[in-house]
Motif scaffolding. Structure first.
Motif, mmCIF file in Angstrom:
data_model
loop_
_atom_site.group_PDB
_atom_site.id
_atom_site.type_symbol
_atom_site.label_atom_id
_atom_site.label_comp_id
_atom_site.label_asym_id
_atom_site.label_seq_id
_atom_site.Cartn_x
_atom_site.Cartn_y
_atom_site.Cartn_z
ATOM 1 N N SER A 1 0.669 -1.072 0.091
ATOM 2 C CA SER A 1 0.010 -0.060 -0.107
ATOM 3 C C SER A 1 0.910 1.149 -0.107
ATOM 4 O O SER A 1 1.775 1.341 0.750
ATOM 5 C CB SER A 1 -0.946 -0.056 1.025
ATOM 6 N N ILE A 2 0.677 2.283 -0.873
ATOM 7 C CA ILE A 2 1.153 3.328 -1.009
ATOM 8 C C ILE A 2 0.743 4.403 0.048
ATOM 9 O O ILE A 2 -0.514 4.551 0.039
ATOM 10 C CB ILE A 2 1.153 4.230 -2.185
ATOM 11 N N ASN A 3 1.468 4.858 1.026
ATOM 12 C CA ASN A 3 1.005 5.953 2.239
ATOM 13 C C ASN A 3 1.857 6.914 2.001
ATOM 14 O O ASN A 3 2.825 7.212 1.411
ATOM 15 C CB ASN A 3 1.238 5.212 3.668
ATOM 16 N N ILE A 4 1.074 8.035 2.211
ATOM 17 C CA ILE A 4 1.814 9.409 2.142
ATOM 18 C C ILE A 4 1.526 9.943 3.692
ATOM 19 O O ILE A 4 0.689 10.067 4.248
ATOM 20 C CB ILE A 4 0.798 10.431 1.269
ATOM 21 N N GLU A 5 2.899 10.168 4.033
ATOM 22 C CA GLU A 5 2.955 10.664 5.297
ATOM 23 C C GLU A 5 3.195 12.264 5.392
ATOM 24 O O GLU A 5 3.851 12.715 4.517
ATOM 25 C CB GLU A 5 4.343 10.035 6.114
ATOM 26 N N GLY A 6 2.640 13.026 6.438
ATOM 27 C CA GLY A 6 2.723 14.195 6.384
ATOM 28 C C GLY A 6 2.307 14.865 7.716
ATOM 29 O O GLY A 6 2.002 14.203 8.739
ATOM 30 N N TRP A 7 1.964 16.288 7.857
ATOM 31 C CA TRP A 7 1.545 16.786 9.003
ATOM 32 C C TRP A 7 -0.060 17.249 8.815
ATOM 33 O O TRP A 7 -0.287 17.749 7.773
ATOM 34 C CB TRP A 7 2.185 18.136 9.186
ATOM 35 N N ARG A 8 -0.651 16.990 9.743
ATOM 36 C CA ARG A 8 -2.024 17.555 10.000
ATOM 37 C C ARG A 8 -1.944 18.779 10.128
ATOM 38 O O ARG A 8 -1.159 19.424 11.316
ATOM 39 C CB ARG A 8 -3.000 16.929 10.670
ATOM 40 N N ILE A 9 -2.722 19.850 9.624
ATOM 41 C CA ILE A 9 -2.463 21.249 10.016
ATOM 42 C C ILE A 9 -3.850 21.977 10.532
ATOM 43 O O ILE A 9 -4.888 21.599 9.820
ATOM 44 C CB ILE A 9 -1.997 22.278 8.565
ATOM 45 N N SER A 10 -3.625 22.727 11.382
ATOM 46 C CA SER A 10 -4.912 23.489 11.962
ATOM 47 C C SER A 10 -5.408 24.486 10.916
ATOM 48 O O SER A 10 -4.867 25.087 9.773
ATOM 49 C CB SER A 10 -4.427 24.416 13.126
ATOM 50 N N ASP A 11 -6.758 24.899 11.115
ATOM 51 C CA ASP A 11 -7.345 25.921 10.361
ATOM 52 C C ASP A 11 -7.369 27.407 10.749
ATOM 53 O O ASP A 11 -8.104 28.113 10.326
ATOM 54 C CB ASP A 11 -9.073 25.307 10.450
ATOM 55 N N ASP A 12 -6.302 27.374 11.489
ATOM 56 C CA ASP A 12 -6.117 28.742 12.044
ATOM 57 C C ASP A 12 -5.619 29.673 10.844
ATOM 58 O O ASP A 12 -5.233 29.346 9.879
ATOM 59 C CB ASP A 12 -5.002 29.017 13.123
ATOM 60 N N VAL A 13 -5.824 31.020 11.072
ATOM 61 C CA VAL A 13 -5.347 31.915 9.820
ATOM 62 C C VAL A 13 -3.871 32.052 9.817
ATOM 63 O O VAL A 13 -3.511 31.968 8.637
ATOM 64 C CB VAL A 13 -5.789 33.566 10.520
ATOM 65 N N ILE A 14 -3.216 31.660 10.679
ATOM 66 C CA ILE A 14 -1.650 31.354 10.493
ATOM 67 C C ILE A 14 -1.545 29.697 10.963
ATOM 68 O O ILE A 14 -1.613 29.335 12.036
ATOM 69 C CB ILE A 14 -0.824 32.045 11.709
ATOM 70 N N PRO A 15 -1.556 29.037 9.982
ATOM 71 C CA PRO A 15 -1.679 27.567 10.223
ATOM 72 C C PRO A 15 -0.370 27.111 11.146
ATOM 73 O O PRO A 15 0.447 27.404 11.443
ATOM 74 C CB PRO A 15 -1.177 26.934 8.761
ATOM 75 N N LYS A 16 -1.022 25.916 11.870
ATOM 76 C CA LYS A 16 -0.161 25.466 12.926
ATOM 77 C C LYS A 16 -0.193 23.737 12.555
ATOM 78 O O LYS A 16 -1.178 23.070 12.378
ATOM 79 C CB LYS A 16 -0.538 25.596 14.450
ATOM 80 N N LYS A 17 1.098 23.345 13.079
ATOM 81 C CA LYS A 17 1.212 21.972 12.896
ATOM 82 C C LYS A 17 0.540 21.370 13.974
ATOM 83 O O LYS A 17 0.637 21.613 15.262
ATOM 84 C CB LYS A 17 2.872 21.467 13.093
ATOM 85 N N LYS A 18 -0.252 20.221 13.808
ATOM 86 C CA LYS A 18 -0.908 19.508 14.848
ATOM 87 C C LYS A 18 -0.369 18.189 15.110
ATOM 88 O O LYS A 18 0.218 17.865 16.360
ATOM 89 C CB LYS A 18 -2.522 19.149 14.356
ATOM 90 N N TYR A 19 -0.359 17.186 14.363
ATOM 91 C CA TYR A 19 0.504 16.029 14.520
ATOM 92 C C TYR A 19 0.607 15.477 13.225
ATOM 93 O O TYR A 19 0.047 15.569 12.182
ATOM 94 C CB TYR A 19 -0.496 15.133 15.200
ATOM 95 N N ALA A 20 1.486 14.305 13.262
ATOM 96 C CA ALA A 20 1.820 13.666 12.070
ATOM 97 C C ALA A 20 0.790 12.493 11.776
ATOM 98 O O ALA A 20 0.231 11.903 12.614
ATOM 99 C CB ALA A 20 3.188 12.772 12.028
ATOM 100 N N ILE A 21 0.266 12.442 10.354
ATOM 101 C CA ILE A 21 -0.564 11.402 9.967
ATOM 102 C C ILE A 21 -0.232 10.704 8.698
ATOM 103 O O ILE A 21 0.716 11.261 7.979
ATOM 104 C CB ILE A 21 -1.940 12.088 9.797
ATOM 105 N N THR A 22 -0.678 9.597 8.629
ATOM 106 C CA THR A 22 -0.305 8.710 7.455
ATOM 107 C C THR A 22 -1.527 8.255 6.838
ATOM 108 O O THR A 22 -2.410 7.867 7.334
ATOM 109 C CB THR A 22 0.161 7.319 7.978
ATOM 110 N N LEU A 23 -1.616 8.831 5.399
ATOM 111 C CA LEU A 23 -2.898 8.542 4.485
ATOM 112 C C LEU A 23 -2.565 7.375 3.652
ATOM 113 O O LEU A 23 -1.405 7.594 2.651
ATOM 114 C CB LEU A 23 -3.124 9.755 3.947
ATOM 115 N N ALA A 24 -3.396 6.640 3.382
ATOM 116 C CA ALA A 24 -3.130 5.562 2.326
ATOM 117 C C ALA A 24 -3.744 6.344 0.985
ATOM 118 O O ALA A 24 -4.834 6.578 1.132
ATOM 119 C CB ALA A 24 -4.097 4.236 2.821
#
Length: 340
Positions: free
Chosen positions: A198-221
């Motif tokens: 399975s090809i997975n894409i790893e990255g950061w989940r980003i907040s909806d704030d006006v100035i985006p903030k890193k929330k946590y790492a996630i992996t999406l298939a």
């Protein structure tokens, strides 16, 4: 990315820096180059000036969002290079072993690219044999990616270096999260991984704030992405993802200690493989073994142990033993003979 050059002399750094700029044709940020070459930003700027003053190349530079970048200007002609038969054969082998894991369109691009670079071989008589298929990847349960999913993958790959923020609708697997509606993520893709085909894409989940903030790492298939839309936003202060700690599972989850006993039937299969970087294998009586290792996915560990049937027993953690017992009792109901 190449490793840091801790002890390289200035002349060596200049040569390696010029080679990197020449053959990649990419734009590089000053801070990233300084980190890669293990020097200050001021030193890196002097190295760039030395290359330009030498007259071997012109270097473009500029500032975007407060960050300085460098790039080699296009040369009137590319340097003359050639590839050996062995190099092309190894690239072809990578195509044969990995190509079927990718969307069909990307697999075709790889094959086409190898055919083209074989033209860089000095002896035309060796070209045909260098690109012959020498391997095969046998995958049970191979994922058939759609053209749309391939387009999503290529879109994210191009955006990795720019840290573009995507809006992603994602369908979770039911055995993990039984949610009626797709999850909505603001997501910055960072790298690709492959897990069991399975090809997975790893990255950061980003907040909806006006100035985006890193929330946590996630992996999406990739095959579970429903929609993927690129925004005009970029997360420029995006940190690197946590390194894979060699634990059994995906990035972003806290590793935990696990112990599994395997029967003699599976002892060779387990012993021949690396399940986590710090694993220990203890030989037991009767040819059995105990595997001590780190895992980072509870459901992944449970399903993996169950896959060995009566040939494996999870010893720790204790709370997952209870989960396995519940699964086995439910499975027993499928196969138990009906009472008269």
């Amino acid at each position: 990315m190449p490793q840091k050059l801790d002890d390289a002399k200035a002349t060596e750094k200049i040569l390696l820096l010029y080679t990197q700029l020449l053959f990649s044709g990419k734009k590089y940020w000053l801070a990233e180059l300084a980190k890669q070459f293990n020097c200050s930003k001021a030193t890196m700027m002097r190295l760039m000036s030395t290359i330009e003053v030498s007259g071997v190349a012109e270097i473009e530079t500029g500032i975007e969002n407060g960050r300085r970048w460098y790039q080699l200007k296009n040369l009137p002609s590319r340097p003359h290079i050639s590839l050996s038969q062995e190099e092309v054969e190894k690239l072809s082998l990578c195509r044969d072993l990995l190509g079927r894991l990718l969307p069909e369109g990307i697999e075709q691009v790889i094959s086409s690219g190898i055919e083209k670079i074989s033209g860089l071989m000095p002896h035309s008589s060796e070209r045909a044999s260098a690109t012959v298929i020498r391997g095969a990847n046998i995958v049970w349960g191979r994922i058939k990616y759609t053209e749309t999913q391939q387009a999503y993958l290529e879109l994210m790959l191009k955006a990795v270096s720019e840290h573009t923020i995507f809006e992603v609708a994602y369908k979770e697997e039911k055995h993990l999260f039984d949610r009626p509606n797709p999850m909505q993520y603001r997501f910055v893709p960072m790298r690709l991984t492959n897990e069991n085909g399975s090809i997975n894409i790893e990255g950061w989940r980003i907040s909806d704030d006006v100035i985006p903030k890193k929330k946590y790492a996630i992996t999406l298939a990739l095959h579970r992405i429903i929609t993927c839309k690129s925004t005009t936003e970029k997360f420029l202060k995006c940190p690197d993802l946590p390194e894979h700690k060699g634990a059994f599972g995906l990035v972003g989850f806290r590793p935990f200690e696990a112990r599994v006993r395997f029967s003699e039937v599976y002892s060779s299969y387990i012993s021949d493989r690396v399940w986590s970087e710090d694993q220990k294998i203890i030989e037991l009586d009767g040819g059995e073994i105990e595997l001590q290792f780190k895992a980072s996915s509870h459901i992944g560990l449970v399903n993996w142990v169950l896959g060995f049937g009566a040939g494996a027993e999870l010893l720790e953690p204790a709370y997952l033993r209870e989960q396995i017992l519940e699964e086995v009792e439910e499975m027993y109901g499928f196969y138990a003979p009906e009472e008269d």
